[in-house]
Motif scaffolding. Structure first.
Motif, PDB file in Angstrom:
ATOM      1  N   UNK A  25       0.862  -1.174   0.000  1.00  0.00           N
ATOM      2  CA  UNK A  25       0.000   0.000   0.000  1.00  0.00           C
ATOM      3  C   UNK A  25       0.905   1.233   0.000  1.00  0.00           C
ATOM      4  N   UNK A  26       0.696   2.133  -0.968  1.00  0.00           N
ATOM      5  CA  UNK A  26       1.572   3.282  -1.143  1.00  0.00           C
ATOM      6  C   UNK A  26       0.756   4.560  -1.002  1.00  0.00           C
ATOM      7  N   UNK A  27       1.239   5.509  -0.225  1.00  0.00           N
ATOM      8  CA  UNK A  27       0.586   6.798  -0.034  1.00  0.00           C
ATOM      9  C   UNK A  27       1.408   7.870  -0.743  1.00  0.00           C
ATOM     10  N   UNK A  28       0.702   8.705  -1.536  1.00  0.00           N
ATOM     11  CA  UNK A  28       1.344   9.770  -2.299  1.00  0.00           C
ATOM     12  C   UNK A  28       0.829  11.132  -1.841  1.00  0.00           C
ATOM     13  N   UNK A  29       1.659  12.148  -1.975  1.00  0.00           N
ATOM     14  CA  UNK A  29       1.259  13.535  -1.774  1.00  0.00           C
ATOM     15  C   UNK A  29       0.656  14.029  -3.079  1.00  0.00           C
ATOM     16  N   UNK A  30      -0.639  14.370  -3.062  1.00  0.00           N
ATOM     17  CA  UNK A  30      -1.303  14.761  -4.297  1.00  0.00           C
ATOM     18  C   UNK A  30      -0.903  16.144  -4.770  1.00  0.00           C
ATOM     19  N   UNK A  31      -0.277  16.941  -3.920  1.00  0.00           N
ATOM     20  CA  UNK A  31       0.153  18.271  -4.349  1.00  0.00           C
ATOM     21  C   UNK A  31       1.469  18.227  -5.108  1.00  0.00           C
ATOM     22  N   UNK A  32       2.287  17.185  -4.856  1.00  0.00           N
ATOM     23  CA  UNK A  32       3.589  17.089  -5.507  1.00  0.00           C
ATOM     24  C   UNK A  32       3.782  15.806  -6.302  1.00  0.00           C
ATOM     25  N   UNK A  33       2.956  14.784  -6.018  1.00  0.00           N
ATOM     26  CA  UNK A  33       3.141  13.478  -6.641  1.00  0.00           C
ATOM     27  C   UNK A  33       4.195  12.632  -5.965  1.00  0.00           C
ATOM     28  N   UNK A  34       4.772  13.136  -4.863  1.00  0.00           N
ATOM     29  CA  UNK A  34       5.832  12.403  -4.167  1.00  0.00           C
ATOM     30  C   UNK A  34       5.263  11.211  -3.401  1.00  0.00           C
ATOM     31  N   UNK A  35       6.034  10.150  -3.370  1.00  0.00           N
ATOM     32  CA  UNK A  35       5.672   8.975  -2.581  1.00  0.00           C
ATOM     33  C   UNK A  35       6.008   9.250  -1.121  1.00  0.00           C
ATOM     34  N   UNK A  36       5.003   9.138  -0.237  1.00  0.00           N
ATOM     35  CA  UNK A  36       5.197   9.468   1.176  1.00  0.00           C
ATOM     36  C   UNK A  36       5.528   8.247   2.022  1.00  0.00           C
ATOM     37  N   UNK A  37       4.712   7.198   1.892  1.00  0.00           N
ATOM     38  CA  UNK A  37       4.899   6.012   2.724  1.00  0.00           C
ATOM     39  C   UNK A  37       4.520   4.768   1.922  1.00  0.00           C
ATOM     40  N   UNK A  38       5.040   3.657   2.338  1.00  0.00           N
ATOM     41  CA  UNK A  38       4.669   2.361   1.769  1.00  0.00           C
ATOM     42  C   UNK A  38       4.502   1.360   2.899  1.00  0.00           C
ATOM     43  N   UNK A  39       3.440   0.564   2.824  1.00  0.00           N
ATOM     44  CA  UNK A  39       3.158  -0.431   3.848  1.00  0.00           C
ATOM     45  C   UNK A  39       3.058  -1.798   3.183  1.00  0.00           C
ATOM     46  N   UNK A  40       3.687  -2.792   3.782  1.00  0.00           N
ATOM     47  CA  UNK A  40       3.536  -4.165   3.312  1.00  0.00           C
ATOM     48  C   UNK A  40       2.218  -4.717   3.840  1.00  0.00           C
ATOM     49  N   UNK A  41       1.399  -5.216   2.959  1.00  0.00           N
ATOM     50  CA  UNK A  41       0.079  -5.688   3.370  1.00  0.00           C
ATOM     51  C   UNK A  41       0.214  -6.938   4.240  1.00  0.00           C
ATOM     52  N   UNK A  42      -0.718  -7.148   5.187  1.00  0.00           N
ATOM     53  CA  UNK A  42      -0.608  -8.288   6.104  1.00  0.00           C
ATOM     54  C   UNK A  42      -0.792  -9.631   5.417  1.00  0.00           C
ATOM     55  N   UNK A  43      -1.433  -9.637   4.260  1.00  0.00           N
ATOM     56  CA  UNK A  43      -1.589 -10.851   3.470  1.00  0.00           C
ATOM     57  C   UNK A  43      -1.445 -10.467   2.006  1.00  0.00           C
ATOM     58  N   UNK A  44      -1.004 -11.411   1.181  1.00  0.00           N
ATOM     59  CA  UNK A  44      -1.029 -11.177  -0.260  1.00  0.00           C
ATOM     60  C   UNK A  44      -2.467 -11.250  -0.757  1.00  0.00           C
ATOM     61  N   UNK A  45      -2.701 -10.703  -1.927  1.00  0.00           N
ATOM     62  CA  UNK A  45      -4.045 -10.758  -2.484  1.00  0.00           C
ATOM     63  C   UNK A  45      -5.001  -9.767  -1.868  1.00  0.00           C
ATOM     64  N   UNK A  46      -4.498  -8.621  -1.370  1.00  0.00           N
ATOM     65  CA  UNK A  46      -5.354  -7.603  -0.767  1.00  0.00           C
ATOM     66  C   UNK A  46      -5.977  -6.738  -1.867  1.00  0.00           C
ATOM     67  N   UNK A  47      -7.279  -6.553  -1.814  1.00  0.00           N
ATOM     68  CA  UNK A  47      -7.997  -5.714  -2.782  1.00  0.00           C
ATOM     69  C   UNK A  47      -9.049  -4.887  -2.044  1.00  0.00           C
ATOM     70  N   UNK A  48      -9.693  -3.981  -2.796  1.00  0.00           N
ATOM     71  CA  UNK A  48     -10.856  -3.221  -2.319  1.00  0.00           C
ATOM     72  C   UNK A  48     -10.580  -2.455  -1.033  1.00  0.00           C
ATOM     73  N   UNK A  49      -9.357  -1.976  -0.853  1.00  0.00           N
ATOM     74  CA  UNK A  49      -9.005  -1.331   0.409  1.00  0.00           C
ATOM     75  C   UNK A  49      -9.633   0.055   0.527  1.00  0.00           C
ATOM     76  N   UNK A  50     -10.135   0.368   1.721  1.00  0.00           N
ATOM     77  CA  UNK A  50     -10.725   1.667   2.019  1.00  0.00           C
ATOM     78  C   UNK A  50     -10.264   2.130   3.402  1.00  0.00           C
ATOM     79  N   UNK A  51      -9.866   3.403   3.506  1.00  0.00           N
ATOM     80  CA  UNK A  51      -9.501   3.949   4.806  1.00  0.00           C
ATOM     81  C   UNK A  51     -10.737   4.107   5.687  1.00  0.00           C
ATOM     82  N   UNK A  52     -10.673   3.541   6.896  1.00  0.00           N
ATOM     83  CA  UNK A  52     -11.716   3.753   7.894  1.00  0.00           C
ATOM     84  C   UNK A  52     -11.436   5.035   8.667  1.00  0.00           C
TER      85      UNK A  52
END
Length: 292
Positions: A25-52
């Motif tokens: 999971x990768x988070x980008x700064x939409x004002x600059x396009x810079x990559x801010x953070x990356x997280x390794x998902x707890x399982x492979x095959x992760x889809x349909x992710x939504x921030x709670x």
């Protein structure tokens, strides 16, 4: 690189968007396009992710025989809750405006309504093609394809509106959708005034209060995703060949065509607070669309 399986505008921040490729999971700064953070998902095959919220993500896991939805903490990379009950692959997740419940739709056309706090199943909607929560109320929409008893092919579609705070088993009203065959997706506009519904190429915008058809659009190619701009002035249709068509909501006029850099596309999202759009296939492109 592998294709992005999801791209979403983060609901809790106006400065970031993110995507997953089933493993990261990768988070980008939409004002600059810079990559801010990356997280390794707890399982492979992760889809349909939504921030709670700022630190927690709801996502579906596809690696097991039993489809499941995970509540994933980004703070410590732990699974906080697991929601099990779906009988086929989960294709969408939508969270209500209070972050209390969510709807999850499956490939076998079943939609499940879950309580996050109680961690239990509240209801099942058989034969549901797509679902969407209104972003500023307790209403949610469930789209169906109505079978024609005299034909082997689907005919008209319809949308049932339900109230989460009332007896949601019984719809408040039903809106027929005659212009789409078959229907594939339903979603609310950012202010809850419009409902957008689309199929292979047809796109309709209807009044969420009356069900009246506002505009019918027909895209040039197969549509992978349709979004409405936060100001409710434009419909943006992402198509499989990578073209992004921009239409005026009230007139249906095509006013511009953009092109995703890869000449193919799978996802298209718009931020609710800023005119930043994200399109994705293998790569994620951030846009400040020029309309004229």
């Amino acid at each position: 690189s592998s294709a992005a399986s999801d791209v979403y505008k983060r609901q809790v921040s106006t400065q970031s968007t993110w995507g997953t490729n089933n493993e990261t999971l990768i988070i980008y700064d939409t004002s600059t396009g810079d990559r801010l953070k990356a997280f390794t998902t707890p399982e492979n095959g992760i889809t349909c992710a939504k921030f709670l919220d700022e630190n927690n993500v709801l996502c579906a896991s596809t690696i097991s025989l039993q489809p499941k939805i995970l509540l994933w903490s980004l703070q410590d990379n732990h699974i906080l809750s697991v929601f099990i009950g779906h009988r086929s692959e989960i294709i969408s997740i939508d969270i209500d405006s209070d972050n209390d419940c969510f709807l999850a739709s499956s490939e076998n056309k079943e939609a499940y309504l879950w309580s996050i706090k109680q961690q239990k199943l509240l209801g099942v909607f058989p034969k549901a093609v797509s679902t969407s929560f209104c972003p500023n109320s307790s209403l949610f929409a469930v789209a169906y394809q109505a079978p024609d008893v005299n034909s082997q092919t689907p005919c008209s579609a319809f949308i049932n509106l339900h109230n989460l705070s009332d007896n949601f088993d019984t719809p408040l009203c039903t809106f027929p959708i005659e212009s789409i065959n078959p229907v594939e997706k339903v979603k609310f506009s950012a202010n809850g005034i419009f409902i957008i519904c689309y199929g292979k190429r047809e796109i309709v915008v209807i009044d969420a209060f009356t069900g009246t058809l506002t505009t019918l659009f027909v895209a040039k190619n197969y549509v992978c995703e349709v979004v409405m701009t936060p100001d409710m002035q434009y419909i943006v249709a992402g198509e499989e060949d990578g073209s992004i068509e921009v239409y005026k909501v009230l007139t249906g006029e095509l006013i511009n065509t953009l092109l995703h850099p890869e000449n193919s596309m799978t996802h298209l999202k718009f931020g609710n607070k800023h005119l930043v759009m994200a399109s994705a296939c293998k790569d994620v492109a951030l846009w400040l669309p020029k309309i004229d």
